[in-house]
Write a protein that holds these residues in place. Structure first.
Motif, short mmCIF file in Angstrom:
data_model
loop_
_atom_site.label_atom_id
_atom_site.label_comp_id
_atom_site.label_asym_id
_atom_site.label_seq_id
_atom_site.Cartn_x
_atom_site.Cartn_y
_atom_site.Cartn_z
N UNK A 322 0.84 -1.21 0.00
CA UNK A 322 0.00 0.00 0.00
C UNK A 322 0.87 1.25 0.00
N UNK A 325 2.64 1.72 -3.39
CA UNK A 325 1.73 2.24 -4.42
C UNK A 325 1.47 3.72 -4.21
N UNK A 328 4.43 5.85 -5.09
CA UNK A 328 4.61 5.99 -6.53
C UNK A 328 3.67 7.07 -7.07
N UNK A 337 -3.71 7.74 -11.85
CA UNK A 337 -4.85 7.38 -12.67
C UNK A 337 -4.52 6.36 -13.73
N UNK A 338 -3.24 6.14 -13.96
CA UNK A 338 -2.90 5.12 -14.96
C UNK A 338 -2.94 3.75 -14.32
N UNK A 339 -2.38 3.67 -13.14
CA UNK A 339 -2.36 2.36 -12.48
C UNK A 339 -2.91 2.49 -11.07
N UNK B 155 -13.38 0.75 -15.87
CA UNK B 155 -12.56 1.48 -14.92
C UNK B 155 -13.40 2.19 -13.87
N UNK B 224 -3.72 -4.04 -16.87
CA UNK B 224 -4.63 -2.93 -16.65
C UNK B 224 -3.94 -1.60 -16.99
N UNK B 228 -5.05 0.90 -20.07
CA UNK B 228 -5.52 2.26 -19.85
C UNK B 228 -4.73 3.24 -20.69
#
Lengths: 339, 337
Positions: A322, A325, A328, A337-339, B155, B224, B228
């Motif tokens: 957590x 992430x 990052x 928003x990408x991953x 999404x 994923x 995206x």
């Protein structure tokens, strides 16, 4: 709005550094904050283990082998107490039960947290330092040095990592045993023994995990070298070390920290794995991996011996994932928003 | 392209040679030898044993002997019976003749086992590890790919959160945790599947699922993220504007491009799953390569150590090379050199 206000506004805006911005973004991420809090709690528990733990980690009690408190016998249906026709010894002094030597599992898990957290912090640091030095040197010097270093990295990549760590640890552990006092290896071995066998684990991790960071750092250096501000710094007469530390390093540190935080769970499981096959932490120092390995032998009759350390390991891995992430997202807004 | 592949393959051979030298040096640097026992052997016996296995020679000579036996293929005369099979890993009767047999890769005798050579050990145990690794890879791809695709297409809906929740769960659970717990819950408590062993399909389910699950999480996350990224590309909008059906856009345009990063993850993963199944093999008592390696290392069984590392390193390098080739093939923009 008059001019002074505008200037003030500008100043306020400028004072917020990149790192402060990242911290603010991180603190808004609920999952990351939860992870950080969990890690903090475990860190405190690990540091103050001697005060919190009800018993010592190697305090055996031959009258309570495999003893469990009443609540465990209720949770695990096949662990019925002897009085009810089962086979387990009930002893409520042990909150999470006792192992085959009657050592308190709860205390051992607390002390085991020290090992896992040390690995979690020192493992990436070693990899980060080694990787940065090698990668930056390689990228900045270029030419033959660069070529040689990258070829070495290629060879290291070809080694099956686990096999290589095992081979190395067997080498370290045995040459220490055979070495004579006064030599360097002997001194290393003593140091290793004094911290429960962790030194060689760190060396093993360091040697096998610098390549990713090295490549990352090299790539970043190569792309940053082409930018105008490096050319400008050079034109202003900045020395190479100054360019490296003042202009190149701050720019590559972000991606490398992200990569390393995300790799922490892997390091923790390396240590757990090494202790599992008996090459990691030296007994009687407890380590979660070692406890799982020991418990796995009794999984049918005494599952709690495996389940509790596994749970502890799981919680720590979860927390670090957590946090990683979140870090990052915070350090690299482009990734949001990408991953 | 051919030139690129040839270049990569020759580089691969060079890397493997270096790996073999490093392993050889490291292995012999460890004190003790295969015949160092609790109660030392009489010197005369020890000397006889060392001469028998060529251990009295200097290290470079030993290395050259080992590598020659391994690399140089031979053609022998004589029938192929079980006993002579032990001498080489690959025995292949040549056509047009009853007598000639093509033989390749002699990994040498095992110093610890009196009945089996390293060739026998590999022939019997490597397939188990390979089966386990391949099945786990298939499981990981079959679970991870759809999970990632659905999460990206839906999404920020329940599907996305659910799928990514499973993924972060999977990444946080290394095999060392999931193996004993699954074994306890499904094997002991519920009694649905056997606890250990390998061979029957029912015995394979638990090890394959444990090994594949955390990898499927990695695949799901990468899929994923890359989906995206591709979904935002202009050509996807163009495809929609052309009036293509959703299905055609997703399969033909998005998926095809989004798979490139996924392939780079799958290559090393394949190698990792085949080489890194020690824990699963130990916990589920599967007689694969992993356990043999650890045992042989503690016993200084030089030829087994050397053979295992070389074999697995070959797999790793081969997987990486395949990824590079696949990468260049999938993305024409990448120049190979």
């Amino acid at each position: 709005m008059d001019q002074t206000d505008q200037i003030k506004g500008l100043e306020v805006h400028q004072e917020r550094s990149l790192w402060w911005d990242a911290l603010v973004r991180l603190s808004r991420n609920r999952a990351a904050v939860t992870g950080a809090i969990i890690i903090l709690v475990i860190l405190i528990a690990a540091v103050f283990a001697p005060m919190i733990a009800p018993k010592g980690f190697d305090e055996a009690n031959l009258r309570a082998p495999f003893a469990i408190p009443l609540w465990i016998s209720r949770v695990f249906p096949n662990l019925k107490p002897m009085e009810e026709g089962g086979y387990t010894l009930i002893n409520n002094e042990y909150p999470l039960g006792a192992d085959k030597l009657g050592r308190d599992v709860f205390s051992r898990i607390l002390y085991g947290a020290r090992v896992s957290l040390l690995v979690a912090f020192i493992g990436p640091t070693v990899a980060l330092i080694l990787g940065t030095i090698i990668g930056v040197t390689s990228g900045f010097l270029g030419g033959g040095v660069d070529n040689a270093i990258m070829r070495i990295a290629d060879v290291m990549y070809a080694f099956p990592t686990l096999l290589f760590i095992i081979l190395m640890l067997v080498y370290f552990r045995n040459s220490f045993r055979e070495s004579s006092p006064g030599t360097f290896i002997f001194a290393l071995g003593r140091l290793d023994a004094s911290i429960g066998g962790l030194l060689f684990v760190f060396i093993g991790i360091g040697i096998t995990s610098w390549m990713g960071n090295g490549r990352l750092a090299r790539g970043q250096v190569l792309s940053i070298r082409q930018t105008e501000y490096i050319a400008a710094a050079r034109a202003l007469g900045a020395s190479t070390p100054r360019i490296l530390f003042r202009h190149v390093m701050p720019n590559i540190l972000g991606p490398m920290i992200i990569a390393e935080t995300l790799a922490i769970p892997a390091y923790i499981s390396y240590e757990a794995f090494l202790s599992f096959i008996g090459l990691g932490v030296l007994p009687p120092t407890p380590s979660w991996g070692g406890m799982i390995a020991e418990g796995a032998q009794y999984i049918q009759n005494y599952p709690y011996l495996t389940v509790f350390p596994a749970l502890a390991l799981f919680i720590v891995m979860f927390a670090f994932n957590f946090l990683g992430d979140g870090l990052r997202d915070a350090l690299d807004p482009r990734m949001r928003g990408v991953d | 392209m051919t030139k690129f592949i040839v270049r990569r393959l020759s580089w691969m051979i060079l890397v493997l040679l270096v790996v073999s030298i490093i392993t050889f040096i490291f292995m012999h640097a460890v004190p003790g030898g295969p015949f160092t026992l609790e109660r030392p052997l009489p010197p005369a016996t020890l000397e006889q044993l060392q001469i028998r296995y060529g251990l009295h020679l200097s290290l470079p000579e030993q290395y050259i002997n080992y590598m020659t036996n391994l690399i140089v293929p031979v053609v022998t005369r004589g029938r192929l019976d079980p006993a002579s099979r032990s001498d080489y890993l690959i025995n292949f009767p040549l056509p047009f003749s009853d007598e000639l047999v093509f033989r390749w890769m002699d990994f040498g005798p095992s110093y610890k086992s009196t009945t089996r050579t390293v060739n026998d050990i590999f022939r019997e145990n490597l397939p188990l590890s390979a089966q386990l690794g391949l099945q786990a890879s298939i499981f990981a791809i079959a679970l991870g790919l759809p999970l990632g695709v659905i999460a990206a297409l839906r999404r920020n809906t329940f599907y996305d959160y659910f799928g990514m929740g499973i993924a972060i769960f999977g990444v946080s659970i290394p095999v060392i945790i999931s193996a004993p717990i699954l074994q306890y819950v499904i094997g002991v408590q519920l009694g649905w599947l056997p606890l250990s062993g390998w061979g029957k399909p029912s015995q394979m389910i638990l090890p394959v699922v444990t090994l594949g699950f955390s990898q499927s999480a990695v695949i799901a996350r990468v899929t994923r993220a890359s989906m995206l990224q591709v979904l935002n590309e202009d050509f996807v909008r163009t495809a929609h504007a052309k009036g293509l059906r959703e299905r055609q856009v997703v399969v033909g345009h998005v998926l095809k491009n989004a798979l490139i990063p996924v392939v780079t993850v799958i290559g090393p993963m394949l190698a990792f799953l085949i080489t890194g199944s020690f824990i699963v093999e130990t916990i589920f008592a599967i007689p694969g390569m992993g356990r043999f390696f650890v045992v042989s290392l503690f016993g200084r069984d030089y030829s087994v150590i050397m053979g295992s590392i070389l074999l697995l390193a070959t797999l790793v390098v081969l997987a990486n090379t395949l990824v590079d080739v696949a990468y260049a093939w999938l993305d024409p923009r990448i120049r190979y050199y």
